[in-house]
Structures are given as structure tokens and as C-alpha cells.
Design a protein around this motif. Sequence first.
Motif, PDB file in Angstrom:
ATOM      1  N   PRO A 236      41.053  33.873  33.250  1.00 55.46           N
ATOM      2  CA  PRO A 236      40.751  34.010  31.823  1.00 55.46           C
ATOM      3  C   PRO A 236      40.797  32.644  31.145  1.00 55.46           C
ATOM      4  CG  PRO A 236      42.246  35.742  32.525  1.00 55.46           C
ATOM      5  CD  PRO A 236      42.126  34.794  33.691  1.00 55.46           C
ATOM      6  N   GLY A 237      39.825  32.396  30.286  1.00 51.62           N
ATOM      7  CA  GLY A 237      39.681  31.104  29.640  1.00 51.62           C
ATOM      8  C   GLY A 237      38.590  30.256  30.254  1.00 51.62           C
ATOM      9  N   ASP A 238      38.203  30.553  31.507  1.00 55.62           N
ATOM     10  CA  ASP A 238      37.078  29.838  32.108  1.00 55.62           C
ATOM     11  C   ASP A 238      35.803  30.143  31.340  1.00 55.62           C
ATOM     12  OD1 ASP A 238      38.839  28.990  33.999  1.00 55.62           O
ATOM     13  OD2 ASP A 238      37.886  29.980  35.703  1.00 55.62           O
ATOM     14  N   ARG A 239      34.900  29.155  31.305  1.00 52.11           N
ATOM     15  CA  ARG A 239      33.624  29.338  30.618  1.00 52.11           C
ATOM     16  C   ARG A 239      32.525  29.702  31.619  1.00 52.11           C
ATOM     17  NH1 ARG A 239      32.519  24.084  27.405  1.00 52.11           N
ATOM     18  NH2 ARG A 239      33.799  23.054  28.991  1.00 52.11           N
ATOM     19  N   VAL A 240      31.582  30.492  31.162  1.00 53.97           N
ATOM     20  CA  VAL A 240      30.508  30.988  32.027  1.00 53.97           C
ATOM     21  C   VAL A 240      29.163  30.669  31.386  1.00 53.97           C
ATOM     22  CG1 VAL A 240      29.499  33.001  33.168  1.00 53.97           C
ATOM     23  CG2 VAL A 240      31.975  32.881  32.822  1.00 53.97           C
ATOM     24  N   ILE A 241      28.311  29.980  32.130  1.00 52.47           N
ATOM     25  CA  ILE A 241      26.938  29.720  31.717  1.00 52.47           C
ATOM     26  C   ILE A 241      26.047  30.671  32.510  1.00 52.47           C
ATOM     27  CG2 ILE A 241      25.071  28.026  31.634  1.00 52.47           C
ATOM     28  CD1 ILE A 241      27.265  25.852  31.498  1.00 52.47           C
ATOM     29  N   VAL A 242      25.348  31.541  31.818  1.00 54.31           N
ATOM     30  CA  VAL A 242      24.540  32.561  32.477  1.00 54.31           C
ATOM     31  C   VAL A 242      23.131  32.017  32.676  1.00 54.31           C
ATOM     32  CG1 VAL A 242      23.809  34.966  32.417  1.00 54.31           C
ATOM     33  CG2 VAL A 242      25.917  34.281  31.264  1.00 54.31           C
ATOM     34  N   LYS A 243      22.605  32.166  33.891  1.00 53.22           N
ATOM     35  CA  LYS A 243      21.332  31.549  34.233  1.00 53.22           C
ATOM     36  C   LYS A 243      20.330  32.579  34.735  1.00 53.22           C
ATOM     37  CE  LYS A 243      22.814  30.511  38.983  1.00 53.22           C
ATOM     38  NZ  LYS A 243      21.693  30.942  39.818  1.00 53.22           N
ATOM     39  N   ARG A 244      19.074  32.198  34.604  1.00 56.99           N
ATOM     40  CA  ARG A 244      17.988  32.928  35.247  1.00 56.99           C
ATOM     41  C   ARG A 244      17.176  31.909  36.041  1.00 56.99           C
ATOM     42  NH1 ARG A 244      15.282  35.199  31.074  1.00 56.99           N
ATOM     43  NH2 ARG A 244      16.130  37.303  31.355  1.00 56.99           N
ATOM     44  N   GLY A 245      17.140  32.067  37.363  1.00 56.45           N
ATOM     45  CA  GLY A 245      16.451  31.092  38.180  1.00 56.45           C
ATOM     46  C   GLY A 245      17.181  29.769  38.184  1.00 56.45           C
ATOM     47  N   ARG A 246      16.441  28.704  38.387  1.00 54.88           N
ATOM     48  CA  ARG A 246      17.038  27.385  38.493  1.00 54.88           C
ATOM     49  C   ARG A 246      16.949  26.590  37.200  1.00 54.88           C
ATOM     50  NH1 ARG A 246      15.306  23.523  41.931  1.00 54.88           N
ATOM     51  NH2 ARG A 246      17.396  22.699  41.737  1.00 54.88           N
ATOM     52  N   ASP A 247      16.147  27.061  36.248  1.00 57.26           N
ATOM     53  CA  ASP A 247      15.871  26.205  35.093  1.00 57.26           C
ATOM     54  C   ASP A 247      15.887  26.958  33.773  1.00 57.26           C
ATOM     55  OD1 ASP A 247      13.622  27.703  35.457  1.00 57.26           O
ATOM     56  OD2 ASP A 247      12.212  26.023  35.455  1.00 57.26           O
ATOM     57  N   GLU A 248      16.738  27.963  33.656  1.00 58.87           N
ATOM     58  CA  GLU A 248      16.815  28.692  32.391  1.00 58.87           C
ATOM     59  C   GLU A 248      18.231  29.208  32.170  1.00 58.87           C
ATOM     60  OE1 GLU A 248      14.542  32.278  29.923  1.00 58.87           O
ATOM     61  OE2 GLU A 248      14.246  32.068  32.089  1.00 58.87           O
ATOM     62  N   VAL A 249      18.756  28.971  30.967  1.00 58.68           N
ATOM     63  CA  VAL A 249      20.036  29.521  30.537  1.00 58.68           C
ATOM     64  C   VAL A 249      19.753  30.691  29.605  1.00 58.68           C
ATOM     65  CG1 VAL A 249      22.184  29.065  29.294  1.00 58.68           C
ATOM     66  CG2 VAL A 249      21.166  27.282  30.715  1.00 58.68           C
ATOM     67  N   VAL A 250      20.452  31.802  29.825  1.00 61.55           N
ATOM     68  CA  VAL A 250      20.241  32.979  28.973  1.00 61.55           C
ATOM     69  C   VAL A 250      21.500  33.397  28.228  1.00 61.55           C
ATOM     70  CG1 VAL A 250      18.330  33.859  30.357  1.00 61.55           C
ATOM     71  CG2 VAL A 250      20.662  34.581  30.906  1.00 61.55           C
ATOM     72  N   GLY A 251      22.644  32.770  28.538  1.00 61.36           N
ATOM     73  CA  GLY A 251      23.843  33.173  27.822  1.00 61.36           C
ATOM     74  C   GLY A 251      25.023  32.266  28.124  1.00 61.36           C
ATOM     75  N   TYR A 252      26.093  32.514  27.393  1.00 62.20           N
ATOM     76  CA  TYR A 252      27.313  31.709  27.521  1.00 62.20           C
ATOM     77  C   TYR A 252      28.485  32.553  27.040  1.00 62.20           C
ATOM     78  CZ  TYR A 252      30.820  28.152  26.341  1.00 62.20           C
ATOM     79  OH  TYR A 252      31.972  27.426  26.228  1.00 62.20           O
ATOM     80  N   GLY A 253      29.621  32.426  27.712  1.00 61.98           N
ATOM     81  CA  GLY A 253      30.786  33.181  27.287  1.00 61.98           C
ATOM     82  C   GLY A 253      32.070  32.622  27.866  1.00 61.98           C
ATOM     83  N   VAL A 254      33.168  33.291  27.534  1.00 57.85           N
ATOM     84  CA  VAL A 254      34.496  32.903  27.993  1.00 57.85           C
ATOM     85  C   VAL A 254      35.134  34.114  28.666  1.00 57.85           C
ATOM     86  CG1 VAL A 254      36.784  32.083  27.313  1.00 57.85           C
ATOM     87  CG2 VAL A 254      34.750  31.228  26.133  1.00 57.85           C
TER      88      VAL A 254
END
Length: 645
Positions: free
Chosen positions: A263-281
Motif C-alpha cells: 500500500p502506498g505504491d504508485r501504479v501507472i496503467v498502460k495500454r500497449g507500449r506507448d499509451e498511459v490510460v490511468g494512474y493510482g495509489v
Amino acid sequence: MDDERGVLIEGLTTEEDAGEADITPPAGRRTWIFQANPKLFNIDDAIAHLSEMTWSVSAHKELISTGDSVFLWKSGPEAGVIGEATALAAPSVSEELGNENQFALDQEKFRGLQLRVRLRIDEVFMPSLSRDTMKADVRLAELSILKFAQGTNFVVTPDQTAVIRELLEMHRSGEDEIPGGAGAIAPGSGTRVWAYAPGPKAQFWEEFYREEIMAIGWDDLGDLRQYPDHDTVAKKLIDVYQLKGYPINDARACFNFLHVMRPGDRVIVKRGRDEVVGYGVITGEYEYRPERPTYRNVRRVRWERRGNWKCKPVFAVKTLTDFTSYPDTVQYLTELIGVSEAPSASSPAPTLPPYSTEDALKGAAFDKSEFETILDLWRAKKNVIIQGPPGVGKTFMARRLAYALIGHELPSRVAMIQFHQSYSYEDFIQGYRPTENGFGRKDGVFVRFCKRASLDQDLPYVFIIDEINRSNLSKVFGELLMLIESDKRGSKYSVALTYSASEEEQFYVPSNVYLLGMMNTADRSLALVDYALRRRFAFLELKPLFGSNAFIDYLVGAGSVASFAGAVSTRLQALNQAIAEDQNFGAGFMIGHSYFCGTGVALTEKVYMDAIRHEILPLLTEYWFDDPERVAHWKDRLAANFEPA
């Protein structure tokens, strides 16, 4: 498998094969190195855009078969293994290159009938496993590409394959932070940043966003807590899914999801190799949810961003990658999606003195019980409007209320604006604004504030709106009429804004944002508060303190004589009663006590008379412009001599 197959690259290479010792590979699946020449083919751009690749071969063509493993090698100054692939078929003669032709720098080199192998890219290594690293290992002294680098395809023996995989695992331990690997962060010593794919092509992102979770599959493994180490997970994957190779990435994803994430780690949500679709903790520990139809390994997450941001091809084709060791890449991605202001969890929070009710009321003429009532109601409702006539301390007390709610005097967590008749949705929420190159979409002040607050949701953030009823409120708030409700906060209730680029780009009001509005009841030019908005706020009325002990105590504390303070209080209380009883005005037009507070000096007869002559009487003259006798009456009463102390 649960990793994000089928979204990586399609490419081509060719270099003339040179003489090479004929090595007979063992029966069954073979392993090869296929080499790409970046002077002839732009392999870097190709792997950023395509999903499969066609490779020209000449050596050992009769031995290459479906299912063979292939290490992809980039030649030149940055030589090394850049990825791993699987042969989809035996070599065959073909002429068409398809989509990969656009990456050929010397297209003549690739035209015509050639013997080609179609490959599926299983993984891209970022950064690559360098030639220098491989040459330094004496076990690879006989690796053909290190001895003689001219050619397109090279045989790799089983022993050499094992060594390369060992080096790759050590290499990727730095990337994926397996405990014990180089540069690993010990659990509990800091937070990590993860790149995460919510299913192939992010197909489960909508569900996970709504449910505020992240999840991985490999459901046939059952509860991951039964596997104590990385190797145990890998062996079970091989057994359950009948794998021929060692499932490095799949085992690592399962192991890290259970043992390394916190808990507390950050998450960058991706689609494929070159797209970010979300972010959270990440907010929750590992859970196994057998009731879910699929993706039963779950952690709870507070999602703070959702959208579509094209980026450089920085992501590997895997479910889970630890980006903690790549701060420059993390900074690039977080700035891209607007979360670069995220506080560093590794740095200790500053120790701040508490800000109590007593601190808030120092130097203020305000009733303590009324102050605490406002705070209690504000905590419960999240949205409060303080209304009252001019001069009762609405604006003066706003920041003090905010700091008391937060518990510390932190101006960085407080924003204050003032509405006016020209204030718009585009100013407050989002809209298009002039730029150097025309017009561009820009977030309004409230959206920017909410995005900042969403990065620090354990602490309250306060947004103050002065003169809240001076604008067209339903027009300014737009779809936020729903989102500001106390029970409609959080990503679960996110919506696409009017100017959102797509339905996937959504916004929500974090639960730690508290709204404080202030409303002047004496200005008849102001619009009535929209009833829909009124339901979202609790309303509290501040009244003048004339006639109260709080006002007298304040004046005495500031140096005034008690009898004089009492006389002033009585005179102004009588004036306010007359204003309140006037059918043309009412209580909303009474005189506020701030005319006699906060001057920095004790209230004396001179200070009092200056306020009467220059502030109170001009206001009364405007109130009773058609009744000069009444104005004269109150002038005499207010300016009468005081009894000596």
C-alpha cells in the motif's frame, strides 16, 4: 497467459549470412539469435508500433521450425539482446513485407522473393542486455555472434540459452526489483512505481477503475499465498500451463503482486507500449477472490487519473513491471498525465504544530461554540456556505476555519477565489483558452485543485469561494453539481467533462476536498442560489455580535474600557434591530461588528466616531435615502456622548 500479448512490434532485418560452423541443435525446440542492422532497418521505431515481425534468413533455414525461441539482437554500437520472440512458422519464400516496410531504411534491400520467418514478439528488454555484458561471461565465450557477428541468424546451444536467461534474469532484476536483485528496495523502506496492464489491450480497465481495484489472472494457480518464492511460482506455472520454457515474466508478476507490492505504491496503467490510460495509489493488501469469474488476484487501488496519453514506447509487453529504478522515465510519465506534483513518499513529512480552535479564534471576535458547530457540520457535509450581512467576519474567518479543519496552518492545501457575474464554466472547470498557437484546452482552477488534492488524499484540502452567489451557479458548476455531493466523491462516480477528449478521460472530486462558500445577504443584485446547488451545501448564518459577550470580551482584550465596550455594543445592537424590523431591508442588511474589530488599536471614542462618520452613516444614508429624518435620528443616537467610566 495473462501478459499483454499481441501489442508490440512488427519488423524486418537482413544482413548477408557469412560462413558459420554447422551446429546440429538438439531435438525439440531450438533457440536462435536473429540479428537486425539498424543502418538498414529502423528497429527501434518498428518495435514501438507493430505487433509481429518478418525476418529474412539464410543460414540453418532447414532447422528453424514453429515454436522455436528467438533472441532478437540489435547490431552496432548499442549491440545486444533487445527482446525475445517465438517463430510462428517455418521459413517460407515470400515477397510482400506488409506494414514493416515503412521502417526499412534501404527498401531495395528487402524487396523481391526472400526466405522469411514470421515471429511473434514475446518480450522487449528495456534496456537491452548488452554485448559487453555477455562477452564478460566466460560461459558465452563460444557464442557464435560474439565470435563472428556477420549474419542474420545464429544457433544458440541449450547451455548458452541457460546462461543468457540467467543474465537476463539478473538484468531484469534491476528493472523489476526482485528482492535480492541489484538496486532492490527492501519491503517497507519506500514506495515503488509499477507499470501495469489491466488485461490484454487494457480490456479490463473500465471494470477495475469502477471497482477501485487492480487484478491479475493466472487463476489456475489459486491463492498466490501458497507459493513462498519466485521459483515455486515458476514451477507451478510450468506444470499448470504445460509450458516449454521458463516463465520468467509470469512468475515475477505473480511473485511481485503478492510479496513486493505495498500500500502506498504508485501504479501507472498502460495500454500497449506507448499509451498511459490511468494512474493510482495502492491502498490494500493482496486478496484472493474466488467469487470473481476471472482475474481473482486483487489489490485495492485509489485511482486518481483516467484518460488517454500517448507516450514514448517505454513499456515492456508484460502485465507488471517495476519502474522504481527509472526515475527519469517515471517523471516523464507522471508529468505527461499531470501528477508530477505527487509528494515523495520516501521523504519524511514535516512536523507541523497543530492548529486548534483556540488558535483560530486568537484575535477574532467570534463565538467558540458557533465556530465548532461550523467545523462539525463541514466535516459531515463536506460543503458549507456561510451567509450573512457585510462585516460579520465571513472572509476573515474563512482561512482560519480551513486551517482548523486541516489541523495545521498549511496554505498549500487551501485555495481561494471570488465569483463574479462574468465567471464561467471554462474558468472554473475546463475550457479552451488562447495560446501562442491558437486555442488549447486548459483545466479550470477547481479541476487543477482537485487533481492536486487527489495526490494526497489522506489529508483535507479546502477550496474557498467568496461571493459564491455572484455568478450563474448552475452554469459555472455544470456536471459538478453531482460530483461535489459528499456521497458522490471518488473515482467510482467519475464522469467525462464537457471538454473531455474521450469518454475514457474522466474526472471526479476527491473525498478529501472540502468546499467553503461565502454569501453576502445584503446585495439585492445577486442571483438566488440554485436550488439544486443549495441541496449540496449546508448553510450557516453569521450574525453581528453586538450585544454578545464575545464582542465585549474581544474589545476589552484589545485594550478598550469594559463600560465603553458595553455601551458601543448596546447602541449598535439597537441600530441592527431597527434595520431588521424595516420591511424594506431585514436581518440581511444589519451592520457587522467587523467595523470595530481588527483595526490594530484599542477601540476608543475617537476610533468609534471615525467608523460612525465615515463608514456607518454613509451606509445608513444609502439605506434610508428617502427618509433623511430617520438618518438624522440615528446619527444623533450613535454620536451621543458616552457616560464617563
